[in-house]
Design a protein around this motif. Structure first.
Motif, PDB file in Angstrom:
ATOM      1  N   PHE A 192      59.561 -26.372-106.965  1.00  0.00           N
ATOM      2  CA  PHE A 192      60.028 -27.612-106.323  1.00  0.00           C
ATOM      3  C   PHE A 192      58.846 -28.481-105.808  1.00  0.00           C
ATOM      4  O   PHE A 192      58.874 -29.418-106.232  1.00  0.00           O
ATOM      5  N   ALA A 193      58.209 -27.797-105.029  1.00  0.00           N
ATOM      6  CA  ALA A 193      57.020 -28.524-104.245  1.00  0.00           C
ATOM      7  C   ALA A 193      56.160 -28.961-105.478  1.00  0.00           C
ATOM      8  O   ALA A 193      55.361 -30.148-105.366  1.00  0.00           O
ATOM      9  N   HIS A 194      55.709 -28.179-106.261  1.00  0.00           N
ATOM     10  CA  HIS A 194      54.871 -28.532-107.583  1.00  0.00           C
ATOM     11  C   HIS A 194      55.584 -29.744-108.250  1.00  0.00           C
ATOM     12  O   HIS A 194      54.777 -30.864-108.697  1.00  0.00           O
ATOM     13  N   LYS A 195      56.856 -29.687-108.804  1.00  0.00           N
ATOM     14  CA  LYS A 195      57.411 -30.605-109.434  1.00  0.00           C
ATOM     15  C   LYS A 195      57.991 -31.897-108.983  1.00  0.00           C
ATOM     16  O   LYS A 195      57.973 -33.018-109.495  1.00  0.00           O
ATOM     17  N   LEU A 196      58.301 -31.759-107.663  1.00  0.00           N
ATOM     18  CA  LEU A 196      58.723 -33.037-107.067  1.00  0.00           C
ATOM     19  C   LEU A 196      58.201 -33.703-105.806  1.00  0.00           C
ATOM     20  O   LEU A 196      58.393 -34.605-105.453  1.00  0.00           O
ATOM     21  N   GLY A 197      57.119 -32.829-105.414  1.00  0.00           N
ATOM     22  CA  GLY A 197      56.572 -33.036-103.928  1.00  0.00           C
ATOM     23  C   GLY A 197      55.197 -33.826-103.776  1.00  0.00           C
ATOM     24  O   GLY A 197      54.465 -33.990-102.787  1.00  0.00           O
ATOM     25  N   ALA A 198      54.768 -34.287-105.155  1.00  0.00           N
ATOM     26  CA  ALA A 198      53.588 -34.989-105.125  1.00  0.00           C
ATOM     27  C   ALA A 198      53.554 -35.873-104.067  1.00  0.00           C
ATOM     28  O   ALA A 198      52.370 -36.461-103.244  1.00  0.00           O
ATOM     29  N   SER A 199      54.665 -36.817-104.105  1.00  0.00           N
ATOM     30  CA  SER A 199      54.709 -37.979-103.050  1.00  0.00           C
ATOM     31  C   SER A 199      54.881 -37.771-101.528  1.00  0.00           C
ATOM     32  O   SER A 199      54.781 -38.688-100.855  1.00  0.00           O
ATOM     33  N   ASN A 200      55.474 -36.888-101.449  1.00  0.00           N
ATOM     34  CA  ASN A 200      55.975 -36.300-100.088  1.00  0.00           C
ATOM     35  C   ASN A 200      55.764 -34.914 -99.877  1.00  0.00           C
ATOM     36  O   ASN A 200      56.684 -33.822-100.386  1.00  0.00           O
ATOM     37  N   PRO A 201      54.487 -34.516 -99.831  1.00  0.00           N
ATOM     38  CA  PRO A 201      54.063 -32.743 -99.575  1.00  0.00           C
ATOM     39  C   PRO A 201      54.941 -32.081 -98.744  1.00  0.00           C
ATOM     40  O   PRO A 201      55.184 -32.784 -97.783  1.00  0.00           O
ATOM     41  N   VAL A 202      55.139 -30.915 -99.206  1.00  0.00           N
ATOM     42  CA  VAL A 202      55.821 -29.925 -98.166  1.00  0.00           C
ATOM     43  C   VAL A 202      54.697 -28.729 -97.868  1.00  0.00           C
ATOM     44  O   VAL A 202      53.871 -28.417 -98.641  1.00  0.00           O
ATOM     45  N   VAL A 203      55.151 -28.110 -96.858  1.00  0.00           N
ATOM     46  CA  VAL A 203      54.338 -26.828 -96.534  1.00  0.00           C
ATOM     47  C   VAL A 203      55.446 -25.676 -96.690  1.00  0.00           C
ATOM     48  O   VAL A 203      56.631 -25.961 -96.069  1.00  0.00           O
ATOM     49  N   VAL A 204      55.199 -24.699 -96.808  1.00  0.00           N
ATOM     50  CA  VAL A 204      55.895 -23.314 -97.020  1.00  0.00           C
ATOM     51  C   VAL A 204      55.675 -22.516 -95.775  1.00  0.00           C
ATOM     52  O   VAL A 204      54.536 -22.007 -95.540  1.00  0.00           O
ATOM     53  N   LEU A 205      56.454 -22.314 -94.739  1.00  0.00           N
ATOM     54  CA  LEU A 205      56.253 -21.875 -93.596  1.00  0.00           C
ATOM     55  C   LEU A 205      56.203 -20.195 -93.591  1.00  0.00           C
ATOM     56  O   LEU A 205      56.964 -19.492 -94.610  1.00  0.00           O
ATOM     57  N   GLU A 206      55.596 -19.793 -92.660  1.00  0.00           N
ATOM     58  CA  GLU A 206      55.401 -18.047 -92.468  1.00  0.00           C
ATOM     59  C   GLU A 206      55.865 -18.090 -91.351  1.00  0.00           C
ATOM     60  O   GLU A 206      55.889 -18.719 -90.163  1.00  0.00           O
ATOM     61  N   PRO A 207      56.581 -16.601 -90.924  1.00  0.00           N
ATOM     62  CA  PRO A 207      56.760 -15.705 -91.985  1.00  0.00           C
ATOM     63  C   PRO A 207      58.071 -15.796 -92.740  1.00  0.00           C
ATOM     64  O   PRO A 207      58.729 -16.821 -92.468  1.00  0.00           O
ATOM     65  N   ALA A 208      58.144 -14.915 -93.648  1.00  0.00           N
ATOM     66  CA  ALA A 208      59.257 -14.971 -94.519  1.00  0.00           C
ATOM     67  C   ALA A 208      60.399 -14.643 -93.490  1.00  0.00           C
ATOM     68  O   ALA A 208      60.493 -14.039 -92.605  1.00  0.00           O
ATOM     69  N   VAL A 209      61.697 -15.328 -93.803  1.00  0.00           N
ATOM     70  CA  VAL A 209      63.020 -15.091 -93.032  1.00  0.00           C
ATOM     71  C   VAL A 209      63.713 -13.875 -93.501  1.00  0.00           C
ATOM     72  O   VAL A 209      64.766 -13.607 -92.947  1.00  0.00           O
ATOM     73  N   GLY A 210      63.303 -13.304 -94.629  1.00  0.00           N
ATOM     74  CA  GLY A 210      64.066 -12.359 -95.466  1.00  0.00           C
ATOM     75  C   GLY A 210      63.363 -11.879 -96.486  1.00  0.00           C
ATOM     76  O   GLY A 210      62.604 -12.653 -97.169  1.00  0.00           O
ATOM     77  N   SER A 211      63.642 -10.665 -97.141  1.00  0.00           N
ATOM     78  CA  SER A 211      63.487 -10.521 -98.503  1.00  0.00           C
ATOM     79  C   SER A 211      64.361  -9.489 -99.428  1.00  0.00           C
ATOM     80  O   SER A 211      65.282  -9.058 -98.686  1.00  0.00           O
ATOM     81  N   GLU A 212      64.306  -9.523-100.502  1.00  0.00           N
ATOM     82  CA  GLU A 212      65.204  -8.922-101.519  1.00  0.00           C
ATOM     83  C   GLU A 212      64.322  -8.182-102.567  1.00  0.00           C
ATOM     84  O   GLU A 212      63.470  -8.964-103.357  1.00  0.00           O
ATOM     85  N   HIS A 213      64.468  -6.895-102.539  1.00  0.00           N
ATOM     86  CA  HIS A 213      63.560  -5.936-103.655  1.00  0.00           C
ATOM     87  C   HIS A 213      64.522  -6.062-104.703  1.00  0.00           C
ATOM     88  O   HIS A 213      65.722  -5.766-104.869  1.00  0.00           O
ATOM     89  N   TRP A 214      63.954  -6.197-106.149  1.00  0.00           N
ATOM     90  CA  TRP A 214      64.439  -6.260-107.276  1.00  0.00           C
ATOM     91  C   TRP A 214      64.123  -4.929-108.044  1.00  0.00           C
ATOM     92  O   TRP A 214      62.979  -4.482-107.814  1.00  0.00           O
ATOM     93  N   GLY A 215      65.097  -4.362-108.856  1.00  0.00           N
ATOM     94  CA  GLY A 215      64.690  -3.251-109.653  1.00  0.00           C
ATOM     95  C   GLY A 215      65.622  -3.433-110.959  1.00  0.00           C
ATOM     96  O   GLY A 215      66.089  -4.409-111.311  1.00  0.00           O
ATOM     97  N   LEU A 216      64.835  -2.805-111.898  1.00  0.00           N
ATOM     98  CA  LEU A 216      65.660  -2.662-113.289  1.00  0.00           C
ATOM     99  C   LEU A 216      66.744  -1.886-113.216  1.00  0.00           C
ATOM    100  O   LEU A 216      66.993  -0.806-112.524  1.00  0.00           O
ATOM    101  N   GLY A 217      67.955  -2.343-113.710  1.00  0.00           N
ATOM    102  CA  GLY A 217      69.167  -1.695-113.701  1.00  0.00           C
ATOM    103  C   GLY A 217      69.576  -0.972-114.796  1.00  0.00           C
ATOM    104  O   GLY A 217      69.121  -1.171-115.743  1.00  0.00           O
ATOM    105  N   ILE A 218      69.803   0.196-114.140  1.00  0.00           N
ATOM    106  CA  ILE A 218      70.119   1.406-115.127  1.00  0.00           C
ATOM    107  C   ILE A 218      71.494   2.010-115.083  1.00  0.00           C
ATOM    108  O   ILE A 218      72.087   1.954-113.718  1.00  0.00           O
ATOM    109  N   ARG A 219      72.218   2.345-116.203  1.00  0.00           N
ATOM    110  CA  ARG A 219      73.616   2.815-116.019  1.00  0.00           C
ATOM    111  C   ARG A 219      73.666   4.005-115.193  1.00  0.00           C
ATOM    112  O   ARG A 219      72.803   4.891-115.050  1.00  0.00           O
TER     113      ARG A 219
END
Length: 270
Positions: A192-219
């Motif tokens: 979103f920052a790249h596509k929409l934020g040129a006229s109104n720049p944003v910063v992505v703050l640290e640290p992350a407020v949470g995380s989600e691990h992704w895996g490949l799903g297997i039956r």
């Protein structure tokens, strides 16, 4: 009658045995059918020029298939139907932005981690907000029903969480000053920052407020396939192929400007 029942029992047992090892079936067919969610750039999307599916998840499916000695085949699935499609045998594995949760782990088996989605907060650069802690007591936006809400209430209990129907609406609310921050996945915020934020720049703050691990799903109940998929992912990590795929879609040369900060390891059970 007794002979018929015996024949029927043997037929059913034979059918079960024939499909008891999905890995053998995949190698016999010579095809690995991957269920993918195509509405999630840069993970999987349809190239407007070639009409082919491209993205991070697509490349992982191709690489795993190659290491299993078969060809990849893709089937587009919806978020709601992805797990039923796997359970009913319409796809062999899922590479469909599948984040680990205990509830999902009761339905499908997860491979080792192949991506970690970081939940972060964006703020307007002009507001001078430098850290997550600076948003204490302020209005922070999130998508209705998203995991960001629980993360925000845990990290910023004094903030007022304002929800929106979708990420573009929440991001626009931030751009218009209706909220002081907007929480979403790091990938979405950078996009979103790249596509929409040129006229109104944003910063992505640290640290992350949470995380989600992704895996490949297997039956469930397919230990041979699970072992083979994890072996493929570990080999890809060791060879540098995971880095190559990550950098191709989210690295320094892309609009996301992200650095890989995870390893291909078993997903933490939480």
């Amino acid at each position: 009658m007794r002979k018929f029942l015996l024949f029927a029992a043997l037929f059913v047992a034979g059918a079960v045995a024939a499909h008891a090892d999905e890995l053998s079936d995949i190698k016999s067919r010579g095809v690995l059918v991957c269920g993918v969610f195509s509405g999630a750039e840069p993970f999987a999307f349809q190239d407007p020029a070639s009409r082919e599916l491209r993205g991070y998840d697509i490349d992982f499916c191709k690489a795993v298939a190659t290491r299993l000695g078969v060809k990849p085949e893709f089937k587009v699935v919806s978020l709601d139907a992805r797990i039923p499609e796997l359970q009913q045998g319409r796809v062999d594995i899922l590479a469909a932005v599948l984040g680990y949760t205990p509830a999902r782990a009761e339905q499908v088996s997860f491979s080792n981690t192949y991506f970690v989605s970081q939940m972060k907060i964006a703020a307007l650069q002009q507001d001078g907000i430098k850290s997550v802690a600076s948003l204490a007591g302020k209005r922070v936006g999130a998508v209705r029903g998203s995991s960001a809400i629980a993360f925000l209430r845990n990290v910023l209990p004094g903030a007022t969480v304002v929800t929106y129907e979708d990420a573009p609406s929440g991001y626009m609310a931030l751009a218009q000053g209706k909220v002081s921050g907007f929480a979403a996945t790091e990938v979405a915020l950078h996009r979103f920052a790249h596509k929409l934020g040129a006229s109104n720049p944003v910063v992505v703050l640290e640290p992350a407020v949470g995380s989600e691990h992704w895996g490949l799903g297997i039956r469930k109940g397919e230990p041979a396939l699970e072992k083979a998929v994890n072996g493929a992912l570990l080999a890809m990590d060791k060879s540098g192929e995971v880095d190559t795929i990550f950098n191709r879609w989210m690295g320094a040369g892309t609009e996301y400007q992200m650095k890989r900060d995870f390893s291909v390891t078993p997903i933490p059970q939480k």
